[in-house]
Design a protein around this motif. Structure first.
Motif, PDB file in Angstrom:
ATOM      1  N   ARG A  90      -1.729 -10.673  10.101  1.00  0.00           N
ATOM      2  CA  ARG A  90      -0.488  -9.920   9.977  1.00  0.00           C
ATOM      3  C   ARG A  90       0.557 -10.463  10.935  1.00  0.00           C
ATOM      4  O   ARG A  90       0.383 -10.442  12.148  1.00  0.00           O
ATOM      5  CB  ARG A  90      -0.735  -8.452  10.258  1.00  0.00           C
ATOM      6  N   GLU A  95       5.339  -6.285   8.458  1.00  0.00           N
ATOM      7  CA  GLU A  95       5.326  -4.863   8.839  1.00  0.00           C
ATOM      8  C   GLU A  95       5.740  -3.931   7.701  1.00  0.00           C
ATOM      9  O   GLU A  95       5.061  -2.937   7.463  1.00  0.00           O
ATOM     10  CB  GLU A  95       6.251  -4.626  10.029  1.00  0.00           C
ATOM     11  N   ARG A  97       5.291  -4.132   4.641  1.00  0.00           N
ATOM     12  CA  ARG A  97       4.374  -4.156   3.500  1.00  0.00           C
ATOM     13  C   ARG A  97       2.921  -3.858   3.885  1.00  0.00           C
ATOM     14  O   ARG A  97       2.020  -4.055   3.081  1.00  0.00           O
ATOM     15  CB  ARG A  97       4.456  -5.517   2.833  1.00  0.00           C
ATOM     16  N   VAL A  98       2.700  -3.370   5.086  1.00  0.00           N
ATOM     17  CA  VAL A  98       1.338  -3.125   5.557  1.00  0.00           C
ATOM     18  C   VAL A  98       0.609  -2.130   4.659  1.00  0.00           C
ATOM     19  O   VAL A  98      -0.529  -2.374   4.239  1.00  0.00           O
ATOM     20  CB  VAL A  98       1.341  -2.642   7.023  1.00  0.00           C
ATOM     21  N   GLN A  99       1.237  -1.013   4.337  1.00  0.00           N
ATOM     22  CA  GLN A  99       0.585  -0.015   3.494  1.00  0.00           C
ATOM     23  C   GLN A  99       0.270  -0.577   2.115  1.00  0.00           C
ATOM     24  O   GLN A  99      -0.791  -0.297   1.542  1.00  0.00           O
ATOM     25  CB  GLN A  99       1.438   1.236   3.377  1.00  0.00           C
ATOM     26  N   GLU A 100       1.168  -1.371   1.596  1.00  0.00           N
ATOM     27  CA  GLU A 100       0.946  -1.976   0.278  1.00  0.00           C
ATOM     28  C   GLU A 100      -0.245  -2.944   0.317  1.00  0.00           C
ATOM     29  O   GLU A 100      -1.046  -2.984  -0.606  1.00  0.00           O
ATOM     30  CB  GLU A 100       2.216  -2.712  -0.161  1.00  0.00           C
ATOM     31  N   LEU A 102      -2.817  -2.769   2.417  1.00  0.00           N
ATOM     32  CA  LEU A 102      -4.030  -1.955   2.545  1.00  0.00           C
ATOM     33  C   LEU A 102      -4.408  -1.329   1.203  1.00  0.00           C
ATOM     34  O   LEU A 102      -5.580  -1.297   0.829  1.00  0.00           O
ATOM     35  CB  LEU A 102      -3.845  -0.880   3.608  1.00  0.00           C
ATOM     36  N   ALA A 103      -3.418  -0.855   0.465  1.00  0.00           N
ATOM     37  CA  ALA A 103      -3.677  -0.258  -0.847  1.00  0.00           C
ATOM     38  C   ALA A 103      -4.217  -1.303  -1.827  1.00  0.00           C
ATOM     39  O   ALA A 103      -4.990  -0.973  -2.725  1.00  0.00           O
ATOM     40  CB  ALA A 103      -2.405   0.371  -1.402  1.00  0.00           C
TER      41      ALA A 103
END
Length: 182
Positions: A90, A95, A97-100, A102-103
């Motif tokens: 990372r 930063e 797009r971190v949730q994307e 992980l999803a």
């Protein structure tokens, strides 16, 4: 640096990315991990489907993480590779797009500034988890084999498990259950 290499067998790690400095860092890790770099997302997915002996995927995205998100999604939504650990490096540009990511199925992140010791520890943890999942799959196969052996000892029950299984699948089809869930 903690030596986590001694308790793990050799591992095949497939890497995809565009950060030469990271590839140089990986070469300083222990000798029982073999890193293979691929040039494109399609090469990575083909290697996973053809090789079958990959233990971990390490994604090292450049500034745009979109392609790597799609690669992670393809790995995790393919039944053959869904349990394969995916670790991504990372960078600050990622930063938003971190949730994307992980999803999409990225299991762990390595911050771009992380020490070589932490890289080693995190990859070792992901490899241990993969080995544990592999052992569970092996255990399930053993239980099924034992059940079939016990069932085969009696002529009256021989093939019963398969018959019940086929009946359940047919019933699921008639009820409209998705083929992937059968």
């Amino acid at each position: 640096m903690v030596n986590v290499m001694s308790d793990l067998p050799a591992a095949q790690i497939l890497t995809y990315g565009s950060a030469p400095a990271w590839f140089a860092r990986l070469k300083t890790l222990g000798t029982n991990w073999h890193f293979t770099a691929v040039a494109s997302a399609s090469d990575l997915l083909c290697a996973l489907r053809d090789a079958g002996a990959v233990d971990l995927v390490l994604l090292i995205p450049g500034d745009d993480a979109a392609e790597y998100i799609e690669v992670a999604r393809n790995i995790k939504f393919d039944r053959r590779t869904s349990f394969l650990p995916v670790v991504a490096v990372r960078f600050p540009a990622h930063e938003p797009r971190v949730q994307e990511m992980l999803a999409a199925g990225v299991d762990d992140y390595l911050p771009s500034w992380v020490s070589i010791g932490e890289i080693e520890l995190r990859l070792a943890r992901a490899l241990r988890q993969k080995r544990a999942i592999d052992l569970l799959e092996d255990s399930a196969a053993i239980v099924i084999t034992l059940a079939m052996a016990i069932e085969g000892k009696d002529e009256c029950t021989c093939g019963h498990v398969e018959r019940v299984s086929m009946f359940c699948v047919e019933m699921g089809k008639r009820l409209g259950v998705d083929a992937e869930d059968l």
